[in-house]
Design a protein around this motif. Structure first.
Motif, PDB file in Angstrom:
ATOM      1  N   THR A  29       0.835  -1.198   0.000  1.00  0.00           N
ATOM      2  CA  THR A  29       0.000   0.000   0.000  1.00  0.00           C
ATOM      3  C   THR A  29       0.869   1.247   0.000  1.00  0.00           C
ATOM      4  O   THR A  29       1.997   1.232   0.484  1.00  0.00           O
ATOM      5  N   GLY A  30       0.310   2.327  -0.547  1.00  0.00           N
ATOM      6  CA  GLY A  30       0.988   3.616  -0.456  1.00  0.00           C
ATOM      7  C   GLY A  30       1.435   4.171  -1.789  1.00  0.00           C
ATOM      8  O   GLY A  30       0.984   3.752  -2.865  1.00  0.00           O
ATOM      9  N   ASN A  31       2.332   5.108  -1.699  1.00  0.00           N
ATOM     10  CA  ASN A  31       2.780   5.860  -2.860  1.00  0.00           C
ATOM     11  C   ASN A  31       3.559   4.980  -3.840  1.00  0.00           C
ATOM     12  O   ASN A  31       4.363   4.144  -3.440  1.00  0.00           O
ATOM     13  N   LEU A  32       3.298   5.177  -5.113  1.00  0.00           N
ATOM     14  CA  LEU A  32       4.121   4.603  -6.180  1.00  0.00           C
ATOM     15  C   LEU A  32       4.749   5.791  -6.900  1.00  0.00           C
ATOM     16  O   LEU A  32       4.266   6.246  -7.926  1.00  0.00           O
ATOM     17  N   GLY A  33       5.808   6.307  -6.296  1.00  0.00           N
ATOM     18  CA  GLY A  33       6.408   7.531  -6.795  1.00  0.00           C
ATOM     19  C   GLY A  33       7.884   7.371  -7.088  1.00  0.00           C
ATOM     20  O   GLY A  33       8.375   6.265  -7.331  1.00  0.00           O
ATOM     21  N   LEU A  34       8.600   8.485  -7.029  1.00  0.00           N
ATOM     22  CA  LEU A  34      10.010   8.487  -7.389  1.00  0.00           C
ATOM     23  C   LEU A  34      10.881   7.864  -6.310  1.00  0.00           C
ATOM     24  O   LEU A  34      11.951   7.339  -6.602  1.00  0.00           O
ATOM     25  N   ALA A  35      10.441   7.902  -5.070  1.00  0.00           N
ATOM     26  CA  ALA A  35      11.246   7.331  -3.981  1.00  0.00           C
ATOM     27  C   ALA A  35      11.063   5.833  -3.857  1.00  0.00           C
ATOM     28  O   ALA A  35      11.925   5.142  -3.316  1.00  0.00           O
ATOM     29  N   GLN A  36       9.934   5.323  -4.351  1.00  0.00           N
ATOM     30  CA  GLN A  36       9.655   3.904  -4.228  1.00  0.00           C
ATOM     31  C   GLN A  36      10.328   3.138  -5.370  1.00  0.00           C
ATOM     32  O   GLN A  36      10.494   3.658  -6.467  1.00  0.00           O
ATOM     33  N   ASP A  37      10.660   1.895  -5.101  1.00  0.00           N
ATOM     34  CA  ASP A  37      11.406   1.072  -6.058  1.00  0.00           C
ATOM     35  C   ASP A  37      10.424   0.349  -6.973  1.00  0.00           C
ATOM     36  O   ASP A  37      10.110  -0.826  -6.785  1.00  0.00           O
ATOM     37  N   ILE A  38       9.924   1.062  -7.998  1.00  0.00           N
ATOM     38  CA  ILE A  38       8.867   0.546  -8.846  1.00  0.00           C
ATOM     39  C   ILE A  38       9.310  -0.654  -9.667  1.00  0.00           C
ATOM     40  O   ILE A  38       8.541  -1.602  -9.887  1.00  0.00           O
ATOM     41  N   GLU A  39      10.573  -0.665 -10.113  1.00  0.00           N
ATOM     42  CA  GLU A  39      11.054  -1.786 -10.932  1.00  0.00           C
ATOM     43  C   GLU A  39      11.098  -3.083 -10.120  1.00  0.00           C
ATOM     44  O   GLU A  39      10.729  -4.147 -10.599  1.00  0.00           O
ATOM     45  N   HIS A  40      11.545  -2.990  -8.890  1.00  0.00           N
ATOM     46  CA  HIS A  40      11.583  -4.178  -8.048  1.00  0.00           C
ATOM     47  C   HIS A  40      10.178  -4.617  -7.637  1.00  0.00           C
ATOM     48  O   HIS A  40       9.934  -5.809  -7.462  1.00  0.00           O
ATOM     49  N   LEU A  41       9.261  -3.672  -7.499  1.00  0.00           N
ATOM     50  CA  LEU A  41       7.879  -4.036  -7.199  1.00  0.00           C
ATOM     51  C   LEU A  41       7.257  -4.805  -8.373  1.00  0.00           C
ATOM     52  O   LEU A  41       6.485  -5.751  -8.166  1.00  0.00           O
ATOM     53  N   LYS A  42       7.591  -4.408  -9.583  1.00  0.00           N
ATOM     54  CA  LYS A  42       7.135  -5.157 -10.764  1.00  0.00           C
ATOM     55  C   LYS A  42       7.660  -6.590 -10.716  1.00  0.00           C
ATOM     56  O   LYS A  42       6.932  -7.550 -11.017  1.00  0.00           O
ATOM     57  N   HIS A  43       8.926  -6.734 -10.335  1.00  0.00           N
ATOM     58  CA  HIS A  43       9.540  -8.058 -10.256  1.00  0.00           C
ATOM     59  C   HIS A  43       8.853  -8.901  -9.178  1.00  0.00           C
ATOM     60  O   HIS A  43       8.582 -10.101  -9.375  1.00  0.00           O
ATOM     61  N   VAL A  44       8.553  -8.296  -8.027  1.00  0.00           N
ATOM     62  CA  VAL A  44       7.826  -8.988  -6.968  1.00  0.00           C
ATOM     63  C   VAL A  44       6.489  -9.498  -7.508  1.00  0.00           C
ATOM     64  O   VAL A  44       6.111 -10.658  -7.291  1.00  0.00           O
ATOM     65  N   ALA A  45       5.770  -8.630  -8.222  1.00  0.00           N
ATOM     66  CA  ALA A  45       4.461  -9.009  -8.766  1.00  0.00           C
ATOM     67  C   ALA A  45       4.578 -10.198  -9.712  1.00  0.00           C
ATOM     68  O   ALA A  45       3.762 -11.129  -9.667  1.00  0.00           O
ATOM     69  N   SER A  46       5.595 -10.196 -10.569  1.00  0.00           N
ATOM     70  CA  SER A  46       5.784 -11.285 -11.530  1.00  0.00           C
ATOM     71  C   SER A  46       6.095 -12.604 -10.829  1.00  0.00           C
ATOM     72  O   SER A  46       5.556 -13.657 -11.190  1.00  0.00           O
ATOM     73  N   LEU A  47       6.964 -12.563  -9.828  1.00  0.00           N
ATOM     74  CA  LEU A  47       7.329 -13.789  -9.114  1.00  0.00           C
ATOM     75  C   LEU A  47       6.154 -14.340  -8.310  1.00  0.00           C
ATOM     76  O   LEU A  47       5.958 -15.562  -8.237  1.00  0.00           O
ATOM     77  N   LEU A  48       5.369 -13.470  -7.705  1.00  0.00           N
ATOM     78  CA  LEU A  48       4.196 -13.935  -6.977  1.00  0.00           C
ATOM     79  C   LEU A  48       3.181 -14.571  -7.927  1.00  0.00           C
ATOM     80  O   LEU A  48       2.501 -15.546  -7.576  1.00  0.00           O
ATOM     81  N   ASP A  65      18.054  -5.327  -4.257  1.00  0.00           N
ATOM     82  CA  ASP A  65      18.191  -6.146  -5.472  1.00  0.00           C
ATOM     83  C   ASP A  65      17.778  -7.596  -5.268  1.00  0.00           C
ATOM     84  O   ASP A  65      17.584  -8.327  -6.247  1.00  0.00           O
ATOM     85  N   ASN A  66      17.641  -8.022  -4.036  1.00  0.00           N
ATOM     86  CA  ASN A  66      17.365  -9.429  -3.757  1.00  0.00           C
ATOM     87  C   ASN A  66      15.858  -9.706  -3.742  1.00  0.00           C
ATOM     88  O   ASN A  66      15.291 -10.146  -2.737  1.00  0.00           O
ATOM     89  N   VAL A  67      15.217  -9.475  -4.871  1.00  0.00           N
ATOM     90  CA  VAL A  67      13.773  -9.662  -4.962  1.00  0.00           C
ATOM     91  C   VAL A  67      13.409 -11.139  -4.818  1.00  0.00           C
ATOM     92  O   VAL A  67      12.428 -11.485  -4.158  1.00  0.00           O
ATOM     93  N   ARG A  68      14.198 -12.004  -5.418  1.00  0.00           N
ATOM     94  CA  ARG A  68      13.901 -13.431  -5.328  1.00  0.00           C
ATOM     95  C   ARG A  68      13.992 -13.913  -3.871  1.00  0.00           C
ATOM     96  O   ARG A  68      13.190 -14.733  -3.430  1.00  0.00           O
ATOM     97  N   GLY A  69      14.960 -13.391  -3.121  1.00  0.00           N
ATOM     98  CA  GLY A  69      15.056 -13.749  -1.712  1.00  0.00           C
ATOM     99  C   GLY A  69      13.834 -13.293  -0.938  1.00  0.00           C
ATOM    100  O   GLY A  69      13.351 -14.006  -0.035  1.00  0.00           O
ATOM    101  N   MET A  70      13.304 -12.124  -1.278  1.00  0.00           N
ATOM    102  CA  MET A  70      12.095 -11.624  -0.624  1.00  0.00           C
ATOM    103  C   MET A  70      10.910 -12.542  -0.889  1.00  0.00           C
ATOM    104  O   MET A  70      10.154 -12.892   0.024  1.00  0.00           O
ATOM    105  N   VAL A  71      10.758 -12.941  -2.146  1.00  0.00           N
ATOM    106  CA  VAL A  71       9.631 -13.808  -2.510  1.00  0.00           C
ATOM    107  C   VAL A  71       9.806 -15.201  -1.899  1.00  0.00           C
ATOM    108  O   VAL A  71       8.827 -15.822  -1.457  1.00  0.00           O
TER     109      VAL A  71
END
Length: 399
Positions: free
Chosen positions: A227-246, A350-356
């Motif tokens: 939840t929250g802002n999807l702006g310049l401070a947030q890591d939008i590219e890694h969030l996309k990767h999280v979404a794909s892995l989920l 950078d460790n998106v796979r570790g997060m998932v």
């Protein structure tokens, strides 16, 4: 004799996000403590004005009746822009409108002006206007500025940044008290100050007592939330990767996002046919907390820039309020809060796979999720409760 305070802020009820909710709580609780508190703010406009035509956002009947204490100045800009000069003109417009209103309030005899930054231009409206109003200044710092401009890579002209740093030091030194919402700001601010002449007060974001979730509702489907802002401070590219892995693991991902990068994220979801990602429109704080409570794990991400090491995002506290363990790609202050209180797990950005992978591990281990959830409730109740922390401001007002 009753003390009198004027809060100056760009963000206030019903504006969504941490800043608007924070100012609402300070306003309500100071008035509850017998301190006559008024607000000077803009018409609600973040992320755009049209959002607040919906009566759903005006969900506090008591505040709706407090028009005698809430002064809203109109602004011409219809929506926020990521263009630096468009933002600059917006902030300058707000500064002059606030100055004009302060002139009209010169006979109100406020004991304190409580002014919050960013943006810095509202602070200078307070400092200049105070030549007429003649009140003590409580400066609240919610973001280090101009470092945050550099961090989001929107503006880094060295001569202008040097000028902004001079203004930043001037701002700190003219305040009677400085309030910070993250302990990570302390060292930076002290480096700009004669510490002996200033008081720094730590007042974090947090829940009200009635918002703390005691037990999660029973459900069968395992869900992850952002939840929250999807702006310049947030890591939008890694969030996309999280979404794909989920999606690959057939896990539902609820995203309640708004801001400059929201359309880009939605386009990515549609283009890649991520059917397990559920996008939610901006909504009230109450409904946002309800969504978080319905989920089992929450995601937090910030860009890998040194300035964000000092930040404690409001969403981290909201996740804990709802007993939702946190998987975070962040560093610094926020990472320390999560790790020290055992409310989740922290990874390199950078460790998106570790997060998932950790999400999958928690899915398979409900007992571990329960322990993390208990730690979340203990943490917000002990350190982040508004009803307790507001006493720090009450104390200095009556000092």
């Amino acid at each position: 004799m009753t003390k009198k305070v004027l809060i100056m802020t760009q963000n206030f009820y019903p504006v969504i996000g941490s800043a608007g909710n924070r100012m609402k709580n300070i306003f309500q609780l100071l008035n509850d403590k017998g301190i006559e508190t008024h607000v000077l703010t803009t018409e609600p406009a973040y992320p755009n004005k049209n959002l607040y035509k919906d009566d759903m956002f005006w969900d506090d009947p008591h505040l709706n009746k407090s028009s005698d204490k809430i002064i809203r100045v109109p602004i011409k800009n219809k929506k926020f822009s990521n263009r630096i000069f468009s933002r600059l003109f917006l902030y300058i417009e707000i500064m002059f409108r606030f100055l004009h209103r302060l002139w009209k309030l010169k006979n109100e005899k406020y004991d304190y002006i409580y002014v919050t930054t960013p943006p810095i231009f509202i602070v200078f409206a307070a400092l200049l206007g105070n030549l007429v109003v003649k009140s003590k200044i409580i400066l609240e710092v919610r973001d280090l500025w101009p470092d945050s401009l550099i961090g989001v890579k929107t503006f880094d002209h060295p001569i202008i940044i040097k000028f902004f740093r001079m203004l930043e030091r001037k701002m700190y030194r003219m305040a009677n008290y400085i309030v910070i919402n993250s302990k990570g700001f302390e060292q930076h601010i002290k480096a700009s100050l004669d510490v002996n002449k200033h008081s720094l007060i730590y007042l974090p974001n947090g829940p009200r007592i009635h918002e703390i979730v005691k037990e999660k509702s029973n459900r069968e489907e395992f869900r992850v939330v952002y939840t929250g802002n999807l702006g310049l401070a947030q890591d939008i590219e890694h969030l996309k990767h999280v979404a794909s892995l989920l999606q690959e693991h057939n896990i539902r991902f609820d995203v309640l996002g708004y801001g400059m990068k929201a359309e880009e994220f939605i386009h990515y979801i549609e283009q890649n046919q991520l059917t397990n990602v559920y996008m939610h429109k901006p909504t009230t704080r109450k409904k946002s907390l309800e969504l978080i409570e319905q989920c089992d794990v929450a995601i937090a991400l910030l860009n890998d820039n040194e300035v964000f090491d000092t930040v404690l995002p409001g969403k981290v506290i909201d996740y804990m309020t709802c007993r939702t363990p946190i998987i975070a790609g962040i560093k610094g202050t926020a990472a320390q809060v999560i790790e020290d209180n055992k409310t989740g797990f922290v990874f390199d950005q950078d460790n998106v796979r570790g997060m998932v992978d950790k999400v999958l591990s928690l899915k398979a281990n409900p007992n571990e999720r329960k322990q993390l959830a208990d730690n979340c409730t203990k943490t917000v109740s002990k350190y982040f409760l508004w009803e307790s922390n507001i006493e720090k401001i009450v104390e200095i007002i009556y000092e």
